[in-house]
Design an enzyme around this catalytic site. Structure first.
Site, PDB file in Angstrom:
ATOM      1  N   CYS B 106       2.237   4.543   0.894  1.00 42.73           N
ATOM      2  CA  CYS B 106       1.942   3.114   0.962  1.00 42.73           C
ATOM      3  C   CYS B 106       0.954   2.903   2.100  1.00 42.73           C
ATOM      4  O   CYS B 106       1.110   3.479   3.174  1.00 42.73           O
ATOM      5  CB  CYS B 106       3.240   2.355   1.240  1.00 42.73           C
ATOM      6  N   GLU B 150       4.707  -2.518  -6.127  1.00 39.50           N
ATOM      7  CA  GLU B 150       4.108  -3.800  -5.714  1.00 39.50           C
ATOM      8  C   GLU B 150       5.108  -4.956  -5.859  1.00 39.50           C
ATOM      9  O   GLU B 150       5.146  -5.856  -5.020  1.00 39.50           O
ATOM     10  CB  GLU B 150       2.834  -4.089  -6.510  1.00 39.50           C
TER      11      GLU B 150
HETATM   12 ZN   LIG Z   1       2.872  -0.252  -0.613  1.00 40.08          ZN
END
Ligand SMILES: [Zn+2]
EC number: 3.5.1.88
Lengths: 171, 176
Positions: B106, B150
């Protein structure tokens, strides 16, 4: 059969595991369980071996590893342990800004309800502190109550916490 | 599905990193037709485009606590089917099946990766920015994983909350 607990700690370089396990194999030792990782770049390995060699012999045989002072090795005899599953397994996840006392404060709540930690990893990545612990909770413990107690101390520490049942898919 | 509106020029925004509290706060439900949401959608796409290897970006990652994200897995080597670049508002999972474990990273947790189990077949419902039209997306494999990652961001969750075990967290080794 003698069981030995062996730890190898220190400066990482290629070949440490090859040399260590080579010596153990020559001594006829069987590696029962082992784990190795890098902790802040430091090599850290722990093994439990089974065989007939005694601790002093093994430590002397691993002497080459410690010769330049970059690694330390310890070997000691341990009794055989029964591996027993206790209760239900949960994964405790904590992350947030680094500050002193996160691990001790959070883990104290687990200990209060008789939870037993079977695996633990913590990582500091920049400002971010992450703790992951696999916890066996005894049948008498209330996971929802533990989660809310954890939420309370996490709020005080300014970190996020979750407690999830560990699932294993049998395939 | 159409590309986000080309009339609005997206701005490149700084990406916030954990432990920024905005990443752990559930995002607000938004009006997908509001001009600021259309702008946010364009900003997310613009920021994703300039970030190497980035296959999705959610509003909390640019410091906005809102349920808006963009995804584009079309360039990624792990991709099978995909829907190109798209933005969804107020998205939710309708159905999810066939869990698969894979290692994911991420942009907001740049130094770590984690093994996470996610559905590889997924149906998601959300709204398109601008028109506000409801869209249903059937995604699989890597695109399904990106969507779940997400949607988690929009709910204030990071992959750190989803890893499969105490040894499922890793120092990042490759930068994609
Ligand atoms: Zn992320």
């Amino acid at each position: 059969m003698t069981f030995l607990a062996i730890t190898v700690l220190g400066h990482d370089r290629p070949g440490i595991i090859a040399e260590t396990t080579g010596v153990l194999a020559q001594l006829g030792l069987n590696i029962e369980d082992s784990t190795m990782t890098l902790l802040r770049g430091h090599f850290a390995m722990m093994l439990i071996t089974g065989g007939s060699a005694d601790a002093t012999t093994v430590e002397e045989s691993l002497g080459a590893l410690t010769a330049d002072g970059s690694l330390s090795v310890s070997v000691r005899e341990v009794p055989a342990e029964q591996v027993v599953a206790r209760g239900t397994a949960y994964l405790l996840s904590v992350h947030g800004g680094d500050r002193p006392g996160i691990v001790s404060t959070v883990i104290a709540e687990v200990a209060k309800v008789g939870g037993n930690i079977t695996d633990l990893t913590t990582r500091l990545a920049g400002e971010l502190y992450v703790l992951l612990a696999e916890v066996d909770l005894p049948p008498a413990a209330d996971p929802a109550a533990l989660e809310s107690a954890l939420g309370e101390v996490a709020g005080g520490l300014g970190v996020e916490v979750s407690l999830r049942a560990l699932e294993s898919d049998d395939l | 599905m159409s590309e986000p509106s080309s009339e609005v020029v997206g701005r490149i925004l700084p990406v916030v990193r954990a432990p920024d509290p905005v990443l752990s706060r559930p995002g607000a439900t938004v009006d997908p037709t509001a001009p600021e949401i259309v702008q946010l959608a364009a900003d997310l796409v613009a920021t994703m485009r300039v970030s190497p290897g980035c296959v999705g970006l959610a509003a909390p990652q640019v410091g906005v606590s809102a349920k808006v994200f963009c995804v584009d897995v079309s360039e990624h080597p792990k991709t099978r089917g995909h829907h190109g670049t798209f933005v969804l508002c107020n998205a939710e999972v309708v159905s999810a099946s066939r869990n698969e474990k894979a290692r994911e990273g991420c942009m907001s947790v740049p130094d770590l990766t984690g093994d996470v189990k996610r559905a590889s077949r997924l149906v998601v419902r959300g709204q398109e920015p601008g028109t506000g039209a409801e869209v249903v997306i059937e995604a699989e494999a890597f695109e399904a994983r990106a969507l779940q990652h997400e949607i988690d961001h929009c709910d204030g969750l990071l992959f750190l909350d989803r890893v499969v075990g105490a040894h499922a967290l890793h120092a990042r080794k490759t930068y994609l």
